[in-house]
Write a protein that holds these residues in place. Structure first.
Motif, short mmCIF file in Angstrom:
data_model
loop_
_atom_site.label_atom_id
_atom_site.label_comp_id
_atom_site.label_asym_id
_atom_site.label_seq_id
_atom_site.Cartn_x
_atom_site.Cartn_y
_atom_site.Cartn_z
N UNK A 1 0.81 -1.21 0.00
CA UNK A 1 0.00 0.00 0.00
C UNK A 1 0.85 1.26 0.00
N UNK A 2 1.94 1.26 0.76
CA UNK A 2 2.83 2.42 0.79
C UNK A 2 3.45 2.65 -0.59
N UNK A 3 3.86 1.57 -1.24
CA UNK A 3 4.44 1.68 -2.57
C UNK A 3 3.41 2.17 -3.58
N UNK A 4 2.22 1.60 -3.51
CA UNK A 4 1.15 1.99 -4.42
C UNK A 4 0.79 3.46 -4.25
N UNK A 5 0.77 3.92 -3.00
CA UNK A 5 0.42 5.32 -2.73
C UNK A 5 1.38 6.28 -3.41
N UNK A 6 2.66 5.90 -3.51
CA UNK A 6 3.63 6.78 -4.15
C UNK A 6 3.35 6.95 -5.64
N UNK A 7 2.66 5.98 -6.22
CA UNK A 7 2.28 6.08 -7.63
C UNK A 7 0.98 6.86 -7.82
N UNK A 8 0.36 7.24 -6.71
CA UNK A 8 -0.92 7.96 -6.77
C UNK A 8 -0.80 9.36 -6.17
N UNK A 9 0.41 9.85 -5.99
CA UNK A 9 0.60 11.14 -5.32
C UNK A 9 -0.02 12.30 -6.10
N UNK A 10 -0.27 12.13 -7.39
CA UNK A 10 -0.93 13.20 -8.15
C UNK A 10 -2.36 13.43 -7.68
N UNK A 11 -2.89 12.50 -6.86
CA UNK A 11 -4.24 12.66 -6.31
C UNK A 11 -4.23 13.12 -4.86
N UNK A 12 -3.06 13.30 -4.27
CA UNK A 12 -2.95 13.63 -2.85
C UNK A 12 -3.56 14.99 -2.56
N UNK A 13 -4.30 15.06 -1.46
CA UNK A 13 -4.86 16.32 -0.99
C UNK A 13 -6.05 16.83 -1.76
N UNK A 14 -6.50 16.11 -2.75
CA UNK A 14 -7.67 16.56 -3.53
C UNK A 14 -8.95 16.30 -2.75
N UNK B 1 -4.50 11.43 2.01
CA UNK B 1 -5.35 12.23 2.89
C UNK B 1 -6.79 12.21 2.39
N UNK B 2 -7.26 11.02 2.06
CA UNK B 2 -8.59 10.83 1.50
C UNK B 2 -9.41 9.90 2.38
N UNK B 3 -10.74 10.03 2.34
CA UNK B 3 -11.60 9.11 3.10
C UNK B 3 -11.51 7.69 2.53
N UNK B 4 -11.68 6.72 3.42
CA UNK B 4 -11.61 5.30 3.04
C UNK B 4 -12.90 4.59 3.39
N UNK B 5 -13.38 3.79 2.47
CA UNK B 5 -14.54 2.94 2.74
C UNK B 5 -14.41 1.69 1.89
N UNK B 6 -15.46 0.90 1.84
CA UNK B 6 -15.45 -0.36 1.11
C UNK B 6 -16.23 -0.26 -0.19
N UNK B 7 -15.83 -1.08 -1.15
CA UNK B 7 -16.63 -1.33 -2.35
C UNK B 7 -17.01 -2.81 -2.31
#
Length: 230
Positions: free
Chosen positions: A12-25, A49-55
């Motif tokens: 998850x930490x690694x994946x998050x680094x590939x999604x940093x263009x979405x951070x703080x939105x 820094x986004x809300x988390x829930x389930x799909x």
């Protein structure tokens, strides 16, 4: 060959680094496919820094026979959404009563799953939001593609599929359903998601609830939550 990830949290930490263009939105919501996607998505949501829930996607089944067999009429989703296969319904010529019974049964099963996995509280509204759908990996992309269908019906403006490890075939199929597909590891000789992890243990219901609670505490609650839990 060593697995690319020691465990789901590292993935998850690694994946998050590939999604940093979405951070703080403010328009981003992270949704995890249970169970294995939740520890991965927790790290993604924390970094973004986004809300988390389930799909959660529940099949709508109709029993036929003899011999008894079940036909999938469509999919019921959490957050609340319904996608029916019109061609199947037309071919079966089901009565409204039969369809109603199938939907009622699917809703009961979905409510049970939601209550077992979520710590309570309102479900997120996805209307107009960019939704990042996270799993711990995928061999064929089936679960993610099913989720894409119901999440669009729930109002998502755009969808991002995010997985630490996947086959090239799965990524190709996901590209037709999602606006963006993010993957960290694409093994040439992909066998299973298990091969992507040094430790790949089962994720219990209690762990899912704990991580969702922690994510809610970190983020301070999900914005735009208006749909009651099923």
């Amino acid at each position: 060959m060593d697995a690319p990830f020691r465990h789901r949290a590292e993935a998850g930490e690694t994946l998050a680094r590939s999604l940093l263009h979405l951070a703080g939105r403010e328009d981003v919501t992270v949704l995890a496919l249970p169970h294995g996607g939740v520890p991965v998505a927790f790290e993604v949501a924390r970094v973004l820094e986004a809300p988390l829930d389930l799909a959660i996607v529940q099949p709508v089944l109709h029993a036929m026979g003899p011999p008894r067999r079940e036909v999938t009429l469509g999919w019921l989703g959490y957050p609340e959404a319904l996608q029916l296969h019109e061609a199947t319904l037309n071919a079966l010529n089901l009565s409204e009563e039969a369809l109603g019974q199938a939907l009622s049964h699917a809703r009961r099963q979905l409510r049970q799953r939601v209550r077992a996995l979520r710590p309570g509280g309102p479900a997120p509204s996805l209307e107009g939001r960019r939704v990042v759908v996270v799993d711990d990996g995928t061999a064929a992309g089936v679960a993610l593609r099913r989720a894409a269908g119901v999440l669009r019906r729930a109002g998502a403006r755009s969808l991002v599929a995010a997985v630490p490890v996947a086959s090239e075939e799965a990524l190709r199929l996901l590209a037709s359903e999602f606006e963006e597909v993010v993957c960290c590891s694409r093994p040439e000789s992909f066998v299973s998601v298990l091969g992507g992890y040094g430790s790949y243990t089962d994720v219990a219901d209690a762990q899912v609830r704990e991580l969702l609670t922690r994510a809610r505490d970190i983020h301070g609650g999900n914005p735009g939550c208006s749909i009651p839990s099923p």
